[in-house]
Design a protein around this motif. Structure first.
Motif: not given
Length: 360
Positions: A178-189, A309-322
């Motif tokens: 998932l870390t590499w997903v974030v890196l790749i998405y930021g680059t591609g975006f 990307l943040p949409v698919v992370f919504v259930p994954y991250v903590s409430p504070g991060t959300r």
């Protein structure tokens, strides 16, 4: 009472004008974009981030944001002076001198060191951060003069993506899928948005000033009939980069790298799939710059492709991060929309640019 109300209104107007001036310099309305990557990267190795950790990661993202935006304006000043949409920028107007802006751009760099120390980051975190600053400097220096512009667009994208890697390493975590997903998405975006959207928007001024952009490199031109010619190469690049972004979001969901339950996985796949469909529809208009709805289409498409990307992370991250991501999203969107829609239309376009989050 009437006098008090008048005083309050005048104070409100002054504050608003001050905010608009600040936004012209540091792009306050991009705060969601600039803070997204480090927060998501950190969440890939530690789902329950504390308030102090969230605040420190936000601060690092903001430091990098100020450095990126202001340094870009300093180095692109000769081009910006010929760009009608930038005539109210402080540097173009001369209300801030280039050396002063350069100080503002470079001052945040050392601030990231104690923040990283506080987070507990080791050598890897500092290396990721140094790579982010260095790659952004490469883009800012040669972004419009490189013979192969997609290379510098990719360098800029990777600089933002490195903030995702930094977020994981700053907490002492080991980067995972998932870390590499974030890196790749930021680059591609950024490759997708800066390469096409920004290039088509600024095509006339870039051609007149001799700038080299991905859109120009791929053959975009203004035809003899006055219409903008978008060749096949631009379309292929646009859909290819979008396909890469869609795959970066959908594949981890299909593999269930998030560890979601079947119901949550299905919901996230549906949400990501819907956003992909919306983006594909909007891209048809984005590739037609003379279309009357082009500005609206490219603004909405920039937003929908960013939030996938943040949409698919919504259930994954903590409430504070959300909650933090939602707050910075509102900070990004509401002032921009108020500036564009509530001020007189003749001034709105000059007051604040409704551009996507790319470095023009």
């Amino acid at each position: 009472m009437k006098k008090l109300l008048s005083t309050v209104v005048r104070m409100g107007v002054r504050l608003w004008e001050g905010f608009i001036e600040l936004d012209r310099l540091v792009r306050v309305h991009f705060v969601f974009f600039c803070t997204l990557w480090a927060l998501l990267g950190a969440s890939t190795v530690r789902r329950n981030l504390g308030a102090g950790q969230i605040a420190a990661l936000l601060a690092v993202g903001l430091c990098f944001h100020v450095y990126s935006m202001v340094l870009n304006d300093v180095l692109d000043l000769p081009v910006d002076r010929t760009q009608p949409a930038r005539q109210n920028d402080p540097l173009v107007r001369g209300s801030i001198r280039p050396w002063q802006a350069l100080v503002i751009a470079l001052a945040p760099i050392p601030l990231t060191i104690p923040l990283t120390m506080w987070l507990g980051g080791g050598a890897g975190a500092y290396a990721a951060l140094a790579a982010a600053f260095g790659l952004m400097a490469v883009y800012n220096a040669w972004g419009k003069s490189c013979p192969v512009p997609p290379l510098t667009d990719a360098a800029q994208g990777l600089s933002w993506g490195c903030l995702g890697l930094y977020g994981a390493l700053a907490l002492g975590g080991r980067p995972n899928v998932l870390t590499w997903v974030v890196l790749i998405y930021g680059t591609g975006f950024m490759l997708h948005i800066n390469g096409i959207h920004g290039g088509l928007r600024d095509l006339d001024n870039d051609l007149a000033s001799g700038a080299r952009t991905t859109a120009i490199f791929l053959g975009a031109r203004r035809g003899p009939d006055g219409r903008m010619h978008v060749p096949l190469g631009v379309a292929v690049f646009t859909y290819a980069t979008f396909a890469g972004l869609a795959a970066t979001v959908l594949l981890p969901l299909l593999r269930n790298d998030f560890g979601y339950s079947p119901a949550v996985k299905a919901a996230m796949l549906a949400a990501a799939g819907a956003l992909c469909v919306v983006n594909l529809v909007l891209l048809r208009t984005v590739l037609r710059p003379d279309h009357r709805l082009w500005n609206a289409a490219f603004r909405v498409q920039c937003f929908t492709v960013l939030v996938a990307l943040p949409v698919v992370f919504v259930p994954y991250v903590s409430p504070g991060t959300r909650l933090t991501l939602l707050a910075v999203l509102l900070i990004s969107l509401l002032p921009l929309e108020w500036a564009v829609w509530l001020r007189p239309r003749s001034r709105a376009a000059d007051e604040i640019s409704p551009a996507p989050p790319e470095l023009a």
